[in-house]
Motif scaffolding. Sequence first.
Motif, PDB file in Angstrom:
ATOM      1  N   GLN A   1      32.703  -1.087  28.279  1.00 41.07           N
ATOM      2  CA  GLN A   1      33.739  -2.361  28.719  1.00 41.07           C
ATOM      3  C   GLN A   1      35.054  -2.100  29.160  1.00 41.07           C
ATOM      4  O   GLN A   1      36.098  -0.582  29.023  1.00 41.07           O
ATOM      5  CB  GLN A   1      34.317  -2.822  26.831  1.00 41.07           C
ATOM      6  N   LEU A   2      35.174  -3.150  29.722  1.00 40.20           N
ATOM      7  CA  LEU A   2      36.581  -2.998  30.636  1.00 40.20           C
ATOM      8  C   LEU A   2      37.893  -3.448  29.832  1.00 40.20           C
ATOM      9  O   LEU A   2      38.757  -2.578  30.348  1.00 40.20           O
ATOM     10  CB  LEU A   2      36.350  -4.193  31.479  1.00 40.20           C
ATOM     11  N   ASN A   3      37.779  -3.705  28.923  1.00 45.17           N
ATOM     12  CA  ASN A   3      38.457  -4.924  28.066  1.00 45.17           C
ATOM     13  C   ASN A   3      39.589  -3.703  26.926  1.00 45.17           C
ATOM     14  O   ASN A   3      40.330  -4.175  25.796  1.00 45.17           O
ATOM     15  CB  ASN A   3      38.377  -6.321  27.027  1.00 45.17           C
ATOM     16  N   PHE A   4      39.449  -2.498  26.912  1.00 48.54           N
ATOM     17  CA  PHE A   4      39.877  -1.519  26.226  1.00 48.54           C
ATOM     18  C   PHE A   4      41.285  -1.147  26.979  1.00 48.54           C
ATOM     19  O   PHE A   4      41.112  -0.699  28.224  1.00 48.54           O
ATOM     20  CB  PHE A   4      39.488   0.102  25.602  1.00 48.54           C
TER      21      PHE A   4
ATOM     22  N   LYS B   1      47.558 -13.220  14.516  1.00 52.14           N
ATOM     23  CA  LYS B   1      46.290 -14.138  14.275  1.00 52.14           C
ATOM     24  C   LYS B   1      45.186 -12.730  14.999  1.00 52.14           C
ATOM     25  O   LYS B   1      44.090 -13.459  14.498  1.00 52.14           O
ATOM     26  CB  LYS B   1      46.103 -15.432  14.022  1.00 52.14           C
ATOM     27  N   ALA B   2      45.769 -11.971  15.037  1.00 50.81           N
ATOM     28  CA  ALA B   2      44.617 -11.100  15.911  1.00 50.81           C
ATOM     29  C   ALA B   2      43.925 -10.316  14.652  1.00 50.81           C
ATOM     30  O   ALA B   2      44.843 -10.001  13.654  1.00 50.81           O
ATOM     31  CB  ALA B   2      45.217 -10.197  16.386  1.00 50.81           C
ATOM     32  N   ARG B   3      42.889  -9.238  15.538  1.00 48.69           N
ATOM     33  CA  ARG B   3      42.027  -8.845  14.053  1.00 48.69           C
ATOM     34  C   ARG B   3      42.511  -7.673  14.654  1.00 48.69           C
ATOM     35  O   ARG B   3      42.721  -6.953  15.169  1.00 48.69           O
ATOM     36  CB  ARG B   3      40.856  -9.063  14.229  1.00 48.69           C
TER      37      ARG B   3
ATOM     38  N   ASP C   1      42.045 -11.590  20.699  1.00 46.40           N
ATOM     39  CA  ASP C   1      42.199  -9.665  20.764  1.00 46.40           C
ATOM     40  C   ASP C   1      42.080  -9.350  18.925  1.00 46.40           C
ATOM     41  O   ASP C   1      41.644  -9.514  18.140  1.00 46.40           O
ATOM     42  CB  ASP C   1      43.155  -9.522  21.035  1.00 46.40           C
ATOM     43  N   LEU C   2      41.682  -7.883  19.849  1.00 46.49           N
ATOM     44  CA  LEU C   2      41.353  -7.023  18.070  1.00 46.49           C
ATOM     45  C   LEU C   2      42.355  -5.936  18.735  1.00 46.49           C
ATOM     46  O   LEU C   2      42.623  -5.099  20.075  1.00 46.49           O
ATOM     47  CB  LEU C   2      40.285  -5.997  18.242  1.00 46.49           C
ATOM     48  N   VAL C   3      43.037  -5.056  17.175  1.00 43.74           N
ATOM     49  CA  VAL C   3      43.549  -4.161  17.661  1.00 43.74           C
ATOM     50  C   VAL C   3      43.368  -3.123  16.418  1.00 43.74           C
ATOM     51  O   VAL C   3      42.329  -2.892  15.894  1.00 43.74           O
ATOM     52  CB  VAL C   3      44.877  -4.351  16.836  1.00 43.74           C
TER      53      VAL C   3
ATOM     54  N   ALA D   1      35.962  -9.507  21.585  1.00 46.50           N
ATOM     55  CA  ALA D   1      37.300  -9.351  21.516  1.00 46.50           C
ATOM     56  C   ALA D   1      37.000  -9.563  22.929  1.00 46.50           C
ATOM     57  O   ALA D   1      36.582  -9.758  23.966  1.00 46.50           O
ATOM     58  CB  ALA D   1      37.523  -8.214  21.407  1.00 46.50           C
ATOM     59  N   GLY D   2      38.304 -10.781  22.951  1.00 43.54           N
ATOM     60  CA  GLY D   2      38.978 -10.963  24.356  1.00 43.54           C
ATOM     61  C   GLY D   2      39.907  -8.822  25.251  1.00 43.54           C
ATOM     62  O   GLY D   2      38.941  -8.863  25.573  1.00 43.54           O
ATOM     63  N   ARG D   3      40.222  -9.265  24.442  1.00 38.90           N
ATOM     64  CA  ARG D   3      40.873  -7.379  24.914  1.00 38.90           C
ATOM     65  C   ARG D   3      41.158  -6.750  23.585  1.00 38.90           C
ATOM     66  O   ARG D   3      41.103  -7.142  22.331  1.00 38.90           O
ATOM     67  CB  ARG D   3      42.618  -7.886  25.068  1.00 38.90           C
ATOM     68  N   VAL D   4      40.292  -5.597  23.203  1.00 38.02           N
ATOM     69  CA  VAL D   4      41.156  -4.703  22.135  1.00 38.02           C
ATOM     70  C   VAL D   4      42.176  -3.581  22.871  1.00 38.02           C
ATOM     71  O   VAL D   4      41.680  -2.740  23.593  1.00 38.02           O
ATOM     72  CB  VAL D   4      39.488  -3.211  22.302  1.00 38.02           C
TER      73      VAL D   4
END
Length: 285
Positions: free
Chosen positions: A160-163, A208-210, A183-185, A134-137
């Motif tokens: 991870q830094l993207n949470f 269209k994010a996951r 991205d992911l939620v 994922a890019g952003r979470v």
Amino acid sequence: MPLVNVFERINSEYYQLTSAEKKVADYAVIHQQQTQFMSISELAEEAGVAEATISRFCKRLGYKGYSAFKLAIANATAGRMDHSAAEAGELEEEDSVEGMCRAVYRSDSEALAQTLELIQADAVRKAADMIVSAGRVLCMGQGGSMILSQECAHLFSTIQLNFTAVMDSHLQAIAASQLTPGDLVIYFSYSGSTKELMKNLQIIRDRKARIILVTRFPKSPGAAYADIVLQCGSREGPLQGGSVAARIAQLYLMDVLFHEVCRRDREGCRARQELVAEVLSDKHI
């Protein structure tokens, strides 16, 4: 006859039931020991439905009839004391402190045991794949689930830094509107059926994010939007909203997912955790 525990089947199918069938489900879950000894007419009277409703309910769960359904209940409760009140977090007035401690321990332990039985290894692997790529979470939830989303972001930020945990419902909608397909939620919702959840999931899906949904009900309205559903245990009564047992079950799922992600890069995760520990060591007296 379904191989899974009858009460797990009821929980899984709950949102597919009619309103009348839900009355039967609610009564059977709350009065587990009593239901196995009732005739179909007695259960119909207690649940406030017609006998035909009970027959349809049993067949919907995959049982040939009411007798098979009662047998499944008997098998599910065999060898157990009647802990239904304790499992719902309800204690008798005359209980001692020691008795209360044991009842709460049973309730929390049962939530973990149920969750362990419900875990699907393939779903955990796929969820970990999504997190790693994922890019952003973004971690989200409402009410007590919002606290769990904070804990999730805090835990994963050590590797991870993207949470990021997004707390306010308005901020959640804003953040969701800016998502991209990469991205992911991770969304926490015990019921999987709150209004804010459904509104946010629609926005996330439009972008269209996951979506990974942590919930008790895999066939809830929210689950229909999710790419991956992680099902927690713990049967929560109507007066137990946000019970500790339910939170423990969801925390356990979070921990399982965290360790699966760490398994993908043991050395890298270990190195980042050491850096975090070194920085935080200065915070202690």
